[in-house]
Design an enzyme around this catalytic site. Structure first.
Site: not given
Ligand SMILES: [Zn+2]
Length: 291
Positions: A235-237
């Site tokens: 994911a982006k995080r």
């Protein structure tokens, strides 16, 4: 209509390298089997301004091409409504007034899988429906007459999963994801569905819906997802994971993806000769973002 494959992202943000890997695989499956290839923007929900344009740009940067203009689901509401209305006319639906909370708290019937719709509104009388319509707009649910359905997947073999009374149109009037996907694939002549294996358990209910709508069921290939170093979905995080972020850090995104698949070539076309679906890795791909 000619046979075709597709990639159908939701424009909720930039694609990460795992999404791009799935896109390349969908393209390879389609083009290596002589199929067309479509891009469809699934924007009925979770839309971020400008994300669709950026996603298309990233797919182009990766070297992918597609046939015709990408369609947007928000332009196709009439198609979904016609399919839902057809099922309503056939008596295959019912109105559901439950909130998400009511569904979670309802005791589940013994023969239904956990989390499945408990059937609360299946048999309301006309008078009960009338009085509940004053409180809220109902969702339209499919009156499913099977408990499970089975599909064949190129990577997973036979897959059986529960089919409950799935939502066709939400209470706010928006067509449900499962319905829109099935109607679009049927309308666009998509006979090969290659996507992440997080959607594997949705395939049987979508195939059942296709059957009810008289749509030929597609060939399925659910490909492994990309994971972060903790084994969770990428994911982006997790850091630098998008095409732009990685390119800025000097990483060759195309080579990273092809390397993870055991493929060699510097353009998608160059991969076509040696692409072999049977040789694809079945395990998830762990991606470690650069520091
Ligand atoms: Zn209900």
């Amino acid at each position: 209509m000619s046979a075709t494959g597709r990639f159908a992202p939701s424009p909720s943000g930039d694609l990460h390298i795992g999404n791009l890997r799935t896109a390349l695989l969908a393209w390879l499956f389609a083009r290596s089997s002589g199929r067309g290839f479509l891009v469809r923007i699934e924007d009925l929900d979770r839309v971020k301004e400008g994300a669709a344009e950026r996603q298309l740009e990233d797919l182009r940067e990766l070297g992918l091409d597609w046939d015709g203009q990408p369609v947007r689901q928000t332009d196709r509401r009439a198609l979904y409504d016609a399919a839902i209305d057809g099922l309503v006319t056939q008596g295959r639906t019912f109105e559901c007034f439950c909130t998400r909370r009511e569904i979670l708290e309802a005791p589940s019937a013994p023969h239904r899988p956990p989390g499945a719709y408990p059937g609360t509104c299946r048999d309301l009388t006309p008078a009960e429906r009338e009085s509940r319509r004053v409180e809220r707009n109902p969702a339209i649910r499919l009156r499913s007459d099977v408990e499970t359905w089975t599909v064949r997947d190129l990577l997973h073999g036979e897959v059986t999963a529960g089919v409950d009374d799935l939502v066709l149109r939400r209470g706010d009037g928006v067509p449900a994801y499962n319905l829109a996907v099935v109607v679009d694939d049927g309308d666009q002549g998509v006979d090969q569905v290659v996507r992440g294996d997080d959607l594997l358990t949705s395939a049987p209910r979508q195939a059942y819906l296709a059957e009810l709508l008289g749509i030929e069921k597609p060939l399925y290939a659910h490909v492994p997802l990309a994971l972060n170093t903790e084994g969770q979905r990428l994911a982006k995080r997790d850091g630098a994971v998008t095409y732009r972020e990685l390119t800025e850090r000097g990483i060759d995104v195309f080579a990273t993806i092809t390397g993870s698949l055991g493929l060699t070539g510097s353009t998608p076309e160059q991969l076509l000769d040696t692409f072999d679906p049977a040789a694809l890795p079945h395990a998830p791909w762990t991606f470690t973002p650069p520091a």
